[in-house]
Design a protein around this motif. Structure first.
Motif, PDB file in Angstrom:
ATOM      1  N   SER A  76       0.878  -1.113  -0.048  1.00 28.07           N
ATOM      2  CA  SER A  76      -0.022  -0.164  -0.025  1.00 28.07           C
ATOM      3  C   SER A  76       0.862   1.109  -0.065  1.00 28.07           C
ATOM      4  N   CYS A  77       1.879   1.134   0.695  1.00 30.67           N
ATOM      5  CA  CYS A  77       2.721   2.300   0.814  1.00 30.67           C
ATOM      6  C   CYS A  77       3.516   2.370  -0.509  1.00 30.67           C
ATOM      7  N   ARG A  78       3.865   1.455  -1.102  1.00 30.02           N
ATOM      8  CA  ARG A  78       4.606   1.429  -2.234  1.00 30.02           C
ATOM      9  C   ARG A  78       3.666   2.304  -3.569  1.00 30.02           C
ATOM     10  N   SER A  79       2.320   1.923  -3.472  1.00 32.51           N
ATOM     11  CA  SER A  79       1.395   2.494  -4.145  1.00 32.51           C
ATOM     12  C   SER A  79       1.132   3.971  -4.065  1.00 32.51           C
ATOM     13  N   MET A  80       1.349   4.354  -2.590  1.00 29.14           N
ATOM     14  CA  MET A  80       1.054   5.736  -2.133  1.00 29.14           C
ATOM     15  C   MET A  80       2.389   6.529  -2.776  1.00 29.14           C
ATOM     16  N   ILE A  81       3.909   5.814  -2.477  1.00 30.79           N
ATOM     17  CA  ILE A  81       4.707   6.472  -3.147  1.00 30.79           C
ATOM     18  C   ILE A  81       4.796   6.768  -4.515  1.00 30.79           C
ATOM     19  N   ALA A  82       4.348   5.953  -5.263  1.00 26.38           N
ATOM     20  CA  ALA A  82       4.172   5.948  -6.845  1.00 26.38           C
ATOM     21  C   ALA A  82       3.314   7.124  -7.305  1.00 26.38           C
ATOM     22  N   LEU A  83       2.306   7.000  -6.502  1.00 26.86           N
ATOM     23  CA  LEU A  83       1.097   8.225  -6.946  1.00 26.86           C
ATOM     24  C   LEU A  83       1.639   9.508  -6.457  1.00 26.86           C
ATOM     25  N   MET A  84       2.192   9.665  -5.347  1.00 25.02           N
ATOM     26  CA  MET A  84       2.689  11.043  -4.973  1.00 25.02           C
ATOM     27  C   MET A  84       4.081  11.520  -5.589  1.00 25.02           C
ATOM     28  N   ASP A  85       4.702  10.576  -6.165  1.00 20.85           N
ATOM     29  CA  ASP A  85       6.234  10.720  -6.591  1.00 20.85           C
ATOM     30  C   ASP A  85       5.809  11.508  -8.143  1.00 20.85           C
ATOM     31  N   PHE A 126      -7.293  12.055 -10.403  1.00 24.10           N
ATOM     32  CA  PHE A 126      -7.835  13.367 -11.174  1.00 24.10           C
ATOM     33  C   PHE A 126      -6.774  14.276 -11.230  1.00 24.10           C
ATOM     34  N   ARG A 127      -5.750  14.430 -10.458  1.00 25.49           N
ATOM     35  CA  ARG A 127      -4.611  15.593 -10.644  1.00 25.49           C
ATOM     36  C   ARG A 127      -3.934  14.952 -11.992  1.00 25.49           C
ATOM     37  N   ALA A 128      -3.676  13.759 -12.216  1.00 27.06           N
ATOM     38  CA  ALA A 128      -2.943  13.340 -13.332  1.00 27.06           C
ATOM     39  C   ALA A 128      -3.717  13.658 -14.731  1.00 27.06           C
ATOM     40  N   PHE A 129      -5.158  13.543 -14.689  1.00 29.00           N
ATOM     41  CA  PHE A 129      -5.968  13.832 -15.670  1.00 29.00           C
ATOM     42  C   PHE A 129      -5.942  15.352 -15.842  1.00 29.00           C
ATOM     43  N   HIS A 130      -6.240  16.047 -14.776  1.00 28.75           N
ATOM     44  CA  HIS A 130      -6.221  17.517 -15.130  1.00 28.75           C
ATOM     45  C   HIS A 130      -4.861  18.290 -15.584  1.00 28.75           C
ATOM     46  N   ALA A 131      -3.840  17.396 -15.127  1.00 35.59           N
ATOM     47  CA  ALA A 131      -2.407  17.710 -15.875  1.00 35.59           C
ATOM     48  C   ALA A 131      -2.300  17.584 -17.340  1.00 35.59           C
ATOM     49  N   PHE A 132      -2.892  16.436 -17.867  1.00 34.21           N
ATOM     50  CA  PHE A 132      -2.759  16.169 -19.087  1.00 34.21           C
ATOM     51  C   PHE A 132      -3.844  16.939 -20.038  1.00 34.21           C
ATOM     52  N   LEU A 184       3.702   5.146 -24.447  1.00 31.08           N
ATOM     53  CA  LEU A 184       4.713   5.344 -23.177  1.00 31.08           C
ATOM     54  C   LEU A 184       4.030   6.167 -22.055  1.00 31.08           C
ATOM     55  N   GLU A 185       3.343   7.076 -22.380  1.00 29.84           N
ATOM     56  CA  GLU A 185       2.475   8.072 -21.322  1.00 29.84           C
ATOM     57  C   GLU A 185       1.539   7.205 -20.681  1.00 29.84           C
ATOM     58  N   TRP A 186       0.808   6.278 -21.254  1.00 24.79           N
ATOM     59  CA  TRP A 186       0.010   5.518 -20.597  1.00 24.79           C
ATOM     60  C   TRP A 186       0.450   4.374 -19.755  1.00 24.79           C
ATOM     61  N   LEU A 187       1.486   3.782 -20.445  1.00 24.07           N
ATOM     62  CA  LEU A 187       2.021   2.853 -19.402  1.00 24.07           C
ATOM     63  C   LEU A 187       3.029   3.519 -18.301  1.00 24.07           C
ATOM     64  N   GLN A 188       3.665   4.472 -18.513  1.00 21.72           N
ATOM     65  CA  GLN A 188       4.226   5.277 -17.196  1.00 21.72           C
ATOM     66  C   GLN A 188       3.004   5.446 -16.286  1.00 21.72           C
ATOM     67  N   LEU A 189       1.950   5.999 -16.529  1.00 22.05           N
ATOM     68  CA  LEU A 189       1.050   6.590 -15.857  1.00 22.05           C
ATOM     69  C   LEU A 189       0.378   4.934 -14.899  1.00 22.05           C
ATOM     70  N   THR A 190       0.194   4.017 -15.557  1.00 25.35           N
ATOM     71  CA  THR A 190      -0.792   3.011 -15.052  1.00 25.35           C
ATOM     72  C   THR A 190       0.372   2.127 -14.556  1.00 25.35           C
ATOM     73  N   MET A 191       1.630   1.427 -15.037  1.00 25.88           N
ATOM     74  CA  MET A 191       2.458   0.385 -14.681  1.00 25.88           C
ATOM     75  C   MET A 191       2.984   1.189 -13.225  1.00 25.88           C
ATOM     76  N   TYR A 192       3.343   2.155 -12.958  1.00 22.31           N
ATOM     77  CA  TYR A 192       4.002   2.936 -11.694  1.00 22.31           C
ATOM     78  C   TYR A 192       2.958   2.940 -10.738  1.00 22.31           C
ATOM     79  N   ALA A 193       1.789   3.591 -10.979  1.00 23.31           N
ATOM     80  CA  ALA A 193       0.890   3.644  -9.935  1.00 23.31           C
ATOM     81  C   ALA A 193       0.391   1.981  -9.540  1.00 23.31           C
TER      82      ALA A 193
END
Length: 271
Positions: A146-155, A243-249, A262-271
């Motif tokens: 769970s913390c790995r996921s939080m790190i990925a989503l906030m990083d 939501f923040r990622a969507f608004h950024a794009f 590439l952008e799609w995989l970076q967004l989904t795989m790291y999260a």
């Protein structure tokens, strides 16, 4: 029902009596009933005998004139922080906050070390130490995944760690979401059910449709359709980050984004 377009809350059913219902409400493979109702607007609610069970239903409507029907859906959106007004001198409260900020930064520095960044394991230690102090919050704490996921989503810089500003944002969010969780965990079981989760999501500033609520239940609830504190926070962190990622794009603000592979995989795989 008066043309409403949002999910009906519990109070609606407490103060609005049903116009027609099945005469026999028992646990059978199939129940059918015919009703004749005067012209009006109605809410049709299929249900199963046991809670949290899935099933199919058929609704057939006969009308003398052409009648249009549609599923009640919510707008998909999230509250965004209001912009701060410029040109005003800092208030006394703001100066107190500045002192608090220094103390918070010192605590973070002790945890993070010289690089002023923390990884998933350090985040887990911090969060679980804080959670233990809340005796009324029955939880076994946060899992490392769970913390790995939080790190990925906030990083935001892709370092695999979070810096002070990222941690501060996460910390403030978790504190506000913790209050919401405790509000709905009325029996202090350490979980809330899938129905209460809908209201909790709304209280947190997210407005979703029925399909997304179903996805949340499938992803974060246990076999009894209950969501524990760990899963609750992970769900909200992901909602907030996506939501923040969507608004950024969404540069032009038209509610549509375009991503390459590439952008799609970076967004989904790291999260």
């Amino acid at each position: 029902m008066h043309g409403t377009k949002h999910h009906l809350q519990k109070d609606f059913f407490l103060y609005n009596a049903s116009k027609a219902r099945s005469k026999t409400y028992i646990n059978m493979r199939e129940i059918s009933e015919r009703f004749r109702l005067p012209p009006s607007e109605y809410v049709v609610i299929p249900s199963t005998y046991e809670p949290h069970q899935e099933g199919e239903f058929i609704l057939r409507v006969f009308s003398e004139k052409r009648s249009l029907s549609e599923e009640v859906e919510n707008m998909i959106e999230a509250d965004r922080p209001s912009k701060k007004k410029k040109g005003k001198r800092p208030s006394a409260k703001a100066r107190e906050g500045s002192e608090e900020e220094k103390q918070f930064r010192n605590i973070f520095r002790q945890i993070a070390g010289d690089d002023m960044e923390i990884n998933a394991e350090e985040l887990r230690n911090v969060l679980n130490n804080v959670v233990k102090k809340h005796k009324d919050l029955k939880t076994e704490g946060f899992e490392l995944e769970s913390c790995r996921s939080m790190i990925a989503l906030m990083d935001t810089d892709g370092s695999g760690k979070i810096n002070f500003d990222e941690f501060r944002h996460l910390w403030d969010k978790i504190k506000s979401w913790q209050k919401i969780f405790k509000r709905y965990d009325t029996d202090h079981s350490g979980t809330i059910n899938s129905y209460e989760m809908r209201n909790a999501v709304k209280d947190a500033g997210f407005r979703l449709n029925n399909q997304l609520y179903d996805i949340i239940t499938m992803r974060y609830a246990d076999k009894n359709m209950n969501i524990d504190f760990d899963s609750f926070i992970c769900c909200f962190v992901r909602l907030d980050a996506m939501f923040r990622a969507f608004h950024a794009f969404d540069k032009d603000g038209d509610g549509i984004i375009k991503l390459n592979v590439l952008e799609w995989l970076q967004l989904t795989m790291y999260a």
